[in-house]
Design a protein around this motif. Structure first.
Motif, short mmCIF file in Angstrom:
data_model
loop_
_atom_site.label_atom_id
_atom_site.label_comp_id
_atom_site.label_asym_id
_atom_site.label_seq_id
_atom_site.Cartn_x
_atom_site.Cartn_y
_atom_site.Cartn_z
N UNK A 145 0.85 -1.18 0.00
CA UNK A 145 0.00 0.00 0.00
C UNK A 145 0.89 1.25 0.00
N UNK A 146 0.66 2.13 -0.99
CA UNK A 146 1.47 3.35 -1.08
C UNK A 146 0.64 4.61 -0.88
N UNK A 147 -0.69 4.49 -0.93
CA UNK A 147 -1.55 5.66 -0.69
C UNK A 147 -2.95 5.17 -0.37
N UNK A 148 -3.69 6.03 0.34
CA UNK A 148 -5.06 5.71 0.74
C UNK A 148 -6.01 6.70 0.08
N UNK A 149 -7.13 6.21 -0.40
CA UNK A 149 -8.14 7.09 -0.96
C UNK A 149 -8.89 7.82 0.13
N UNK A 150 -9.70 8.81 -0.24
CA UNK A 150 -10.49 9.52 0.75
C UNK A 150 -11.49 8.61 1.46
N UNK A 151 -11.86 9.02 2.66
CA UNK A 151 -12.83 8.29 3.48
C UNK A 151 -12.33 6.91 3.86
N UNK A 152 -11.01 6.76 3.94
CA UNK A 152 -10.46 5.45 4.30
C UNK A 152 -10.60 5.24 5.81
N UNK A 153 -11.27 4.15 6.17
CA UNK A 153 -11.43 3.82 7.60
C UNK A 153 -11.07 2.36 7.88
N UNK A 154 -10.43 1.71 6.93
CA UNK A 154 -10.16 0.28 7.06
C UNK A 154 -8.94 -0.03 7.89
N UNK A 155 -8.54 -1.31 7.85
CA UNK A 155 -7.47 -1.81 8.69
C UNK A 155 -6.09 -1.62 8.08
N UNK A 156 -5.99 -1.21 6.82
CA UNK A 156 -4.71 -1.15 6.14
C UNK A 156 -4.14 0.26 6.16
N UNK A 157 -2.82 0.34 6.23
CA UNK A 157 -2.12 1.61 6.18
C UNK A 157 -1.00 1.58 5.18
N UNK A 158 -0.43 2.73 4.90
CA UNK A 158 0.69 2.82 3.97
C UNK A 158 1.83 1.93 4.46
#
Length: 333
Positions: free
Chosen positions: A70-83
């Motif tokens: 994972x290199x970036x998160x989209x808006x409204x991200x609330x999940x368990x994954x991070x960069x």
């Protein structure tokens, strides 16, 4: 970034794909942007590329067995994954969550389901996106290349095995022995099953015996014993008949592929009487994926992989179409 697009679906030997430069995709709401570390080459990719499956997205980037960072998160991200997290992206990409199939736990049958590498661009690229809710944590003890085939070949083989209702210690026949079959066989063996493999390829027969199969013979040859269940992995409808004939009373044949050539006429007495059954397999649920990946974490599977550089994805698909390797092909940077 570099990516492969299906420009003109047709026979893989006629060059239906093009390797090109495209913009790195932007993750949308709830999505992850993932740098592709490995992408498995699945027979479903071949069906998409050759037009066996209808076009859902013109110029689609195939690939749905993606291991990435994972290199970036989209808006409204609330999940368990991070960069920085390593994640898996599989075939199933979206379900509605509201229809009667989703509500009863059969999201694989959702009429609004969408798929990676068919409805949306997949992993034959340097970067791809995926909904965070449809990404997976990956088990340790495997390389990126070994993990990639687990994300479809492994998951679908697992669901196909579950669909057989194989009794404990039962006899399982496997028709075709490629990327998915060699993983499903190991799951069944770990559960105490007796395995008999039917495949035309002598190298695949040898691999089956090495992994613990009790016998290996030609694709349409009868196994040495009556089978409690069978899985058809080869997309060859002609094999349905010998598979059904090989079943014992009450046996179940599970058909694992998304595409199958026409099935010849059945003879009721020879092929179906004595409560034999045929069951198809349609995609998978996220629970299937999580259960299988947990199993793979607890029972180390021998994953036979053949690496290809991303730029040689067309060659990997040609080799798959012509049966030039056993196990699974994987694209790596």
């Amino acid at each position: 970034m570099h990516a492969w697009r299906v420009e003109r679906p047709g026979p893989i030997d006629h060059g239906p794909m093009r390797f090109t430069e495209v913009e790195v995709p932007e993750p949308q709401a709830g999505e992850l942007l993932v740098r592709v570390l490995a992408c498995g080459v699945c027979r479903t990719d071949l069906h998409v590329t050759e037009g066996d499956l209808p076009v859902h997205r013109a110029g689609v980037v195939p690939g749905h067995e993606v291991v990435g960072e994972v290199v970036a998160l989209g808006p409204e991200h609330t999940g368990e994954f991070g960069v920085g997290d390593r994640v898996g992206i599989a075939w199933l990409r979206h379900t509605c969550g509201r229809c009667r199939y989703c509500l009863r736990g059969a999201e694989n049958l959702c009429p609004q389901s969408r798929y990676t590498g068919w409805d949306a661009d997949g992993g034959y690229a340097e970067y791809t996106t995926a909904p965070a809710d449809f990404a997976y944590r990956l088990p340790s003890g495997y390389s990126d290349a070994e993990l990639a085939p687990l994300l479809c070949a492994g998951i679908i083989g697992y669901r196909a095995l579950e669909r057989t209702s194989l009794p404990i210690g039962g006899r399982l026949g496997i028709y075709g022995f490629g990327g998915s079959a060699h993983l499903a066989a190991q799951v069944a063996l770990a559960r105490g099953a007796e395995i008999h493999v039917m495949t035309r390829d002598s190298a695949a027969q040898a691999l089956a015996l090495t992994l613990g199969a009790s016998s290996a013979q030609g694709a349409a040859d009868p196994p040495p014993v009556a089978l409690d269940a069978a899985i058809l992995f080869a997309p060859v409808g002609d094999l349905v008949l010998p598979a059904l004939e090989s079943l014992d009373r009450g046996g179940i044949l599970s058909i694992a592929g998304i595409h199958l050539s026409d099935i010849p006429a059945l003879n009721y007495q020879r092929h179906l009487f004595q409560e034999k059954e045929i069951r198809s397999v349609t995609a998978n649920t996220r629970d299937d994926a999580r259960d299988f990946l947990a199993f793979a974490g607890a029972h180390h599977l021998e994953v036979t992989v053949h690496p290809y550089p991303l730029a040689a994805a067309d060659r990997a698909l040609k080799d798959l179409a012509h049966g030039r390797f056993t196990g699974a092909a994987v694209l790596v940077p």
